[in-house]
Design a protein around this motif. Structure first.
Motif, short mmCIF file in Angstrom:
data_model
loop_
_atom_site.label_atom_id
_atom_site.label_comp_id
_atom_site.label_asym_id
_atom_site.label_seq_id
_atom_site.Cartn_x
_atom_site.Cartn_y
_atom_site.Cartn_z
N THR A 1 0.82 -1.22 0.00
CA THR A 1 0.00 0.00 0.00
C THR A 1 0.86 1.27 0.00
OG1 THR A 1 -0.09 0.14 2.42
CG2 THR A 1 -1.81 -1.17 1.31
N GLY A 2 2.18 1.10 0.12
CA GLY A 2 3.07 2.26 0.16
C GLY A 2 3.30 2.79 1.56
N ARG A 3 2.69 2.16 2.55
CA ARG A 3 2.89 2.57 3.94
C ARG A 3 3.97 1.71 4.57
NH1 ARG A 3 -3.27 3.54 4.57
NH2 ARG A 3 -3.29 5.77 4.18
N ARG A 4 4.50 2.16 5.70
CA ARG A 4 5.55 1.43 6.41
C ARG A 4 4.97 0.35 7.32
NH1 ARG A 4 10.65 2.29 4.47
NH2 ARG A 4 10.79 4.43 3.77
N CYS A 5 5.67 -0.77 7.43
CA CYS A 5 5.26 -1.86 8.31
C CYS A 5 5.49 -1.45 9.76
CB CYS A 5 6.06 -3.11 7.98
SG CYS A 5 5.66 -4.53 9.06
N GLU A 6 4.51 -1.74 10.61
CA GLU A 6 4.62 -1.38 12.02
C GLU A 6 4.95 -2.57 12.91
OE1 GLU A 6 -0.07 -1.86 13.23
OE2 GLU A 6 0.81 0.13 13.13
N ARG A 7 5.21 -3.72 12.32
CA ARG A 7 5.48 -4.92 13.11
C ARG A 7 6.94 -4.95 13.56
NH1 ARG A 7 3.11 -10.13 10.40
NH2 ARG A 7 3.39 -10.86 12.52
N ARG A 8 7.26 -5.88 14.42
CA ARG A 8 8.62 -6.04 14.93
C ARG A 8 9.58 -6.41 13.81
NH1 ARG A 8 7.13 -9.64 20.27
NH2 ARG A 8 5.91 -8.00 21.23
N ALA A 9 10.82 -6.01 13.94
CA ALA A 9 11.84 -6.38 12.97
C ALA A 9 11.96 -7.90 12.94
CB ALA A 9 13.18 -5.75 13.36
N GLY A 10 12.07 -8.48 11.76
CA GLY A 10 12.22 -9.92 11.61
C GLY A 10 10.94 -10.70 11.81
N HIS A 11 9.79 -10.07 11.74
CA HIS A 11 8.52 -10.74 11.98
C HIS A 11 8.23 -11.78 10.89
CE1 HIS A 11 6.33 -8.72 8.71
NE2 HIS A 11 7.03 -7.66 9.03
N PRO A 12 7.49 -12.85 11.24
CA PRO A 12 7.06 -13.81 10.22
C PRO A 12 5.84 -13.27 9.48
CG PRO A 12 6.26 -14.49 12.37
CD PRO A 12 7.11 -13.25 12.58
N GLY A 13 5.59 -13.76 8.31
CA GLY A 13 4.39 -13.39 7.58
C GLY A 13 4.49 -12.03 6.90
N SER A 14 3.34 -11.57 6.41
CA SER A 14 3.32 -10.33 5.65
C SER A 14 3.41 -9.11 6.56
CB SER A 14 2.04 -10.26 4.81
OG SER A 14 0.92 -10.23 5.66
N CYS A 15 3.79 -8.01 5.96
CA CYS A 15 3.92 -6.75 6.70
C CYS A 15 2.55 -6.14 6.97
CB CYS A 15 4.77 -5.77 5.90
SG CYS A 15 6.52 -6.24 5.83
N LEU A 16 2.46 -5.36 8.03
CA LEU A 16 1.24 -4.67 8.41
C LEU A 16 1.51 -3.17 8.36
CD1 LEU A 16 -1.64 -4.96 9.60
CD2 LEU A 16 -0.58 -4.92 11.85
N PRO A 17 0.80 -2.46 7.47
CA PRO A 17 1.03 -1.01 7.39
C PRO A 17 0.54 -0.29 8.63
CG PRO A 17 -0.79 -1.64 5.97
CD PRO A 17 -0.21 -2.90 6.55
N ARG A 18 1.00 0.92 8.84
CA ARG A 18 0.69 1.67 10.05
C ARG A 18 -0.78 2.05 10.16
NH1 ARG A 18 6.23 4.69 10.01
NH2 ARG A 18 7.37 3.14 11.15
N ASP A 19 -1.57 1.88 9.10
CA ASP A 19 -3.00 2.18 9.24
C ASP A 19 -3.77 1.00 9.81
OD1 ASP A 19 -3.15 0.42 7.14
OD2 ASP A 19 -4.11 1.80 5.75
N GLY A 20 -3.07 -0.14 10.08
CA GLY A 20 -3.68 -1.29 10.71
C GLY A 20 -4.28 -2.31 9.76
N ARG A 21 -4.22 -2.06 8.45
CA ARG A 21 -4.77 -3.02 7.48
C ARG A 21 -3.66 -3.90 6.96
NH1 ARG A 21 -6.92 1.80 4.55
NH2 ARG A 21 -8.46 2.59 5.99
#
Length: 95
Positions: free
Chosen positions: A73-93
């Protein structure tokens, strides 16, 4: 004495605040830093996604706190560094 002096606007520069604290281990230090960054998220000047943690005597070897990769989506991932799975953008989606 009653003269008000105007300060000329200065171009913004990036700085890093080094704030020593104690923690039982690196995991606890990362949790503390995540909590600190999230509690200060209302400050526009703070770039929390770039937060890192190091041992006081090993500041050249830093651990990233957040993933901060760009999502689809062009937003930054807010999850922990090295997280498993897909990234989660800062808007929570999920991306």
């Amino acid at each position: 004495m009653g003269e008000v002096r105007k300060i000329a606007p200065v171009e913004s520069a990036r700085f890093v605040a080094h704030l020593p604290f104690t923690a039982a281990d690196m995991s606890s230090a990362l949790v503390f830093t995540r909590t600190l960054v999230r509690s200060l998220a209302f400050l526009d000047q703070l770039d929390g996604g770039e937060a890192t943690v190091s041992f006081e005597d090993g500041q050249g070897n830093r651990e990233r706190v957040f993933c901060d990769l760009l999502t689809e989506t062009g937003r930054r991932c807010e999850r922990r560094a090295g997280h498993p799975g897909s990234c989660l953008p800062r808007d929570g989606r999920h991306s």
